[in-house]
Write a protein that holds these residues in place. Structure first.
Motif, PDB file in Angstrom:
ATOM      1  N   MET A  69       0.928  -1.488   0.126  1.00 47.01           N
ATOM      2  CA  MET A  69       0.088   0.021   0.006  1.00 47.01           C
ATOM      3  C   MET A  69       1.109   1.444  -0.074  1.00 47.01           C
ATOM      4  O   MET A  69       0.977   2.614  -0.694  1.00 47.01           O
ATOM      5  CB  MET A  69      -0.494  -0.050   0.959  1.00 47.01           C
ATOM      6  N   THR A  70       1.695   1.336   0.699  1.00 46.94           N
ATOM      7  CA  THR A  70       2.879   2.095   1.021  1.00 46.94           C
ATOM      8  C   THR A  70       3.472   2.745  -0.937  1.00 46.94           C
ATOM      9  O   THR A  70       4.270   3.885  -1.024  1.00 46.94           O
ATOM     10  CB  THR A  70       4.316   1.935   1.639  1.00 46.94           C
ATOM     11  N   GLU A  71       4.249   1.741  -1.326  1.00 48.59           N
ATOM     12  CA  GLU A  71       4.432   1.596  -2.524  1.00 48.59           C
ATOM     13  C   GLU A  71       3.511   2.085  -3.362  1.00 48.59           C
ATOM     14  O   GLU A  71       4.049   3.294  -4.556  1.00 48.59           O
ATOM     15  CB  GLU A  71       5.104  -0.164  -2.807  1.00 48.59           C
ATOM     16  N   ALA A  72       2.114   1.315  -3.046  1.00 46.73           N
ATOM     17  CA  ALA A  72       1.269   2.681  -4.590  1.00 46.73           C
ATOM     18  C   ALA A  72       1.033   3.659  -4.070  1.00 46.73           C
ATOM     19  O   ALA A  72       0.422   4.773  -4.673  1.00 46.73           O
ATOM     20  CB  ALA A  72       0.003   1.590  -3.763  1.00 46.73           C
ATOM     21  N   LEU A  73       1.090   4.822  -2.610  1.00 47.26           N
ATOM     22  CA  LEU A  73       0.847   5.948  -2.765  1.00 47.26           C
ATOM     23  C   LEU A  73       2.311   6.396  -2.754  1.00 47.26           C
ATOM     24  O   LEU A  73       1.696   7.585  -3.434  1.00 47.26           O
ATOM     25  CB  LEU A  73       0.720   5.855  -1.295  1.00 47.26           C
ATOM     26  N   THR A  77       2.604  10.041  -6.272  1.00 47.30           N
ATOM     27  CA  THR A  77       3.396  11.036  -5.798  1.00 47.30           C
ATOM     28  C   THR A  77       4.289  11.239  -7.072  1.00 47.30           C
ATOM     29  O   THR A  77       4.843  12.814  -7.209  1.00 47.30           O
ATOM     30  CB  THR A  77       4.528  10.974  -4.292  1.00 47.30           C
ATOM     31  N   THR A  78       4.568  10.295  -7.451  1.00 41.22           N
ATOM     32  CA  THR A  78       5.277  10.239  -9.263  1.00 41.22           C
ATOM     33  C   THR A  78       4.233  10.650 -10.451  1.00 41.22           C
ATOM     34  O   THR A  78       4.862  10.885 -11.674  1.00 41.22           O
ATOM     35  CB  THR A  78       6.177   9.306  -9.234  1.00 41.22           C
ATOM     36  N   ILE A 131       8.617   0.579   8.130  1.00 39.94           N
ATOM     37  CA  ILE A 131       6.952   0.746   6.902  1.00 39.94           C
ATOM     38  C   ILE A 131       6.176   2.103   7.514  1.00 39.94           C
ATOM     39  O   ILE A 131       6.164   2.201   6.101  1.00 39.94           O
ATOM     40  CB  ILE A 131       6.261  -0.874   6.863  1.00 39.94           C
ATOM     41  N   ARG A 132       5.362   2.392   8.899  1.00 43.93           N
ATOM     42  CA  ARG A 132       5.556   3.259   8.855  1.00 43.93           C
ATOM     43  C   ARG A 132       6.023   4.735   9.279  1.00 43.93           C
ATOM     44  O   ARG A 132       4.996   5.360   8.764  1.00 43.93           O
ATOM     45  CB  ARG A 132       4.545   2.609  10.318  1.00 43.93           C
ATOM     46  N   ARG A 133       7.420   4.822   8.928  1.00 44.45           N
ATOM     47  CA  ARG A 133       8.337   5.927   9.163  1.00 44.45           C
ATOM     48  C   ARG A 133       8.800   5.972   7.864  1.00 44.45           C
ATOM     49  O   ARG A 133       8.267   7.042   6.839  1.00 44.45           O
ATOM     50  CB  ARG A 133       9.381   5.371   9.647  1.00 44.45           C
ATOM     51  N   GLU A 134       7.831   5.004   7.110  1.00 44.06           N
ATOM     52  CA  GLU A 134       8.072   5.017   5.693  1.00 44.06           C
ATOM     53  C   GLU A 134       7.059   5.828   4.952  1.00 44.06           C
ATOM     54  O   GLU A 134       6.777   6.314   4.139  1.00 44.06           O
ATOM     55  CB  GLU A 134       8.585   4.150   4.651  1.00 44.06           C
ATOM     56  N   LEU A 135       5.983   5.071   5.299  1.00 42.98           N
ATOM     57  CA  LEU A 135       4.435   5.963   4.542  1.00 42.98           C
ATOM     58  C   LEU A 135       4.220   7.299   4.911  1.00 42.98           C
ATOM     59  O   LEU A 135       3.652   8.016   4.080  1.00 42.98           O
ATOM     60  CB  LEU A 135       3.227   4.712   5.001  1.00 42.98           C
ATOM     61  N   VAL A 136       4.536   7.383   6.129  1.00 42.95           N
ATOM     62  CA  VAL A 136       4.930   9.204   7.114  1.00 42.95           C
ATOM     63  C   VAL A 136       6.097   9.788   5.801  1.00 42.95           C
ATOM     64  O   VAL A 136       5.318  10.982   5.413  1.00 42.95           O
ATOM     65  CB  VAL A 136       5.057   9.607   7.902  1.00 42.95           C
ATOM     66  N   THR A 137       7.053   9.416   5.496  1.00 42.78           N
ATOM     67  CA  THR A 137       7.986   9.951   4.156  1.00 42.78           C
ATOM     68  C   THR A 137       7.353  10.678   3.720  1.00 42.78           C
ATOM     69  O   THR A 137       7.400  11.082   2.611  1.00 42.78           O
ATOM     70  CB  THR A 137       9.049   9.227   4.304  1.00 42.78           C
ATOM     71  N   VAL A 138       6.763   9.239   2.825  1.00 39.46           N
ATOM     72  CA  VAL A 138       6.047   9.491   1.489  1.00 39.46           C
ATOM     73  C   VAL A 138       4.765  10.886   1.580  1.00 39.46           C
ATOM     74  O   VAL A 138       4.096  11.340   0.546  1.00 39.46           O
ATOM     75  CB  VAL A 138       4.960   8.454   0.407  1.00 39.46           C
ATOM     76  N   LEU A 139       4.003  11.034   2.321  1.00 38.94           N
ATOM     77  CA  LEU A 139       3.036  12.020   2.398  1.00 38.94           C
ATOM     78  C   LEU A 139       3.624  13.180   3.127  1.00 38.94           C
ATOM     79  O   LEU A 139       3.752  14.072   2.275  1.00 38.94           O
ATOM     80  CB  LEU A 139       1.806  11.335   4.186  1.00 38.94           C
ATOM     81  N   LEU A 140       5.353  12.537   3.195  1.00 38.71           N
ATOM     82  CA  LEU A 140       5.494  14.139   3.595  1.00 38.71           C
ATOM     83  C   LEU A 140       6.168  14.928   2.812  1.00 38.71           C
ATOM     84  O   LEU A 140       6.586  16.496   2.254  1.00 38.71           O
ATOM     85  CB  LEU A 140       6.587  14.417   4.656  1.00 38.71           C
ATOM     86  N   ILE A 141       6.484  13.868   1.502  1.00 38.63           N
ATOM     87  CA  ILE A 141       6.932  14.247  -0.112  1.00 38.63           C
ATOM     88  C   ILE A 141       5.758  14.983  -0.549  1.00 38.63           C
ATOM     89  O   ILE A 141       6.111  16.287  -1.388  1.00 38.63           O
ATOM     90  CB  ILE A 141       7.349  13.132  -0.646  1.00 38.63           C
ATOM     91  N   LEU A 142       4.247  14.175  -0.116  1.00 35.55           N
ATOM     92  CA  LEU A 142       3.489  15.016  -0.744  1.00 35.55           C
ATOM     93  C   LEU A 142       3.678  16.773  -0.417  1.00 35.55           C
ATOM     94  O   LEU A 142       2.586  17.363  -1.189  1.00 35.55           O
ATOM     95  CB  LEU A 142       2.302  14.690  -0.425  1.00 35.55           C
ATOM     96  N   VAL A 143       3.319  16.662   0.978  1.00 33.98           N
ATOM     97  CA  VAL A 143       2.698  17.874   1.554  1.00 33.98           C
ATOM     98  C   VAL A 143       4.721  18.931   0.717  1.00 33.98           C
ATOM     99  O   VAL A 143       3.900  20.373   0.690  1.00 33.98           O
ATOM    100  CB  VAL A 143       3.703  18.017   3.280  1.00 33.98           C
ATOM    101  N   GLU A 144       5.092  19.066   0.451  1.00 31.28           N
ATOM    102  CA  GLU A 144       6.415  19.242  -0.433  1.00 31.28           C
ATOM    103  C   GLU A 144       6.115  19.719  -1.364  1.00 31.28           C
ATOM    104  O   GLU A 144       6.203  20.964  -1.428  1.00 31.28           O
ATOM    105  CB  GLU A 144       7.908  19.134   0.284  1.00 31.28           C
TER     106      GLU A 144
END
Length: 210
Positions: A69-73, A77-78, A131-144
């Motif tokens: 799911m994290t990889e899908a999100l 972002t790409t 994995i949960r840290r990775e998920l948050v990192t993906v969301l923070l990419i969206l924020v930036e």
């Protein structure tokens, strides 16, 4: 990595994949370690060398699903489009889980929360945290990206809001999809209508005023 280490990782993956398929088919409580060993084509003693108890194996299954799911999100972002449009795609991604006829993944996550496997130090637990840290990192990419392209509000704490929005969309999708709609209610409160409404509310709040 040595050949022996590679073989060990491959066998562990075979075990987790076998457990995943069985658990999605039958549910967490109806699958025993012996069932997984048989599905993976190994002896029960071999399975215990990788997973000393069922809790750690269930956690490993949850990890592999959450990683997918994290990889899908991350893939979202790409894609082309603004951060706002990508956020909309992320929310749609969770809504799409409700379209699965048997709701296997949603049933798994609800059962996983109720099962509450032990969180003692283990390889599966380390993966759980990573994995949960990775998920948050993906969301923070969206924020930036939202800050840069101006498609998300700049007067709120976007870090907290986006993480909260995705977390609640995930939770609400699981709960709503597994609640039977009562046709006797005095209003049409269907699963999809509720999910789309929640998505619209989350997007409305984050949309810039201009």
């Amino acid at each position: 990595m040595s050949k022996r280490q590679q073989q060990k990782l491959e066998r562990r993956d075979i075990i987790v994949q076998a457990a995943k398929e069985l658990i999605l088919q039958r549910g967490i409580h109806d699958v025993q370690l012996q069932d997984v060993a048989q599905e993976a084509g190994i002896g029960i003693a071999t399975l215990y060398r990788y997973f000393p108890n069922k809790e750690q194996l269930v956690l490993a299954v949850s990890n592999i699903i959450t990683q997918q799911m994290t990889e899908a999100l991350r893939a979202i972002t790409t894609t082309a489009g603004t951060a706002y449009e990508q956020l909309e795609c992320m929310l749609d991604y969770y809504i799409e889980f409700s379209d699965e006829p048997e709701h296997r993944f949603l049933k798994f996550f609800r059962a996983f929360e109720q099962y509450k496997p032990g969180m003692e130090e283990s390889e599966a637990h380390a993966e759980y945290l990573a994995i949960r840290r990775e998920l948050v990192t993906v969301l923070l990419i969206l924020v930036e990206k939202g800050k840069q392209d101006g498609s998300l509000r700049s007067d709120i704490d976007l870090n907290v809001y986006i993480v909260t929005a995705i977390h609640n969309m995930s939770h609400f999708t699981t709960e709503t999809a597994l609640i039977q709609y009562d046709p006797m209610l005095p209003l049409e409160l269907t699963m999809k209508k509720q999910l789309v409404l929640l998505k619209d509310m989350l997007l409305m709040y984050v949309r810039p005023f201009h």
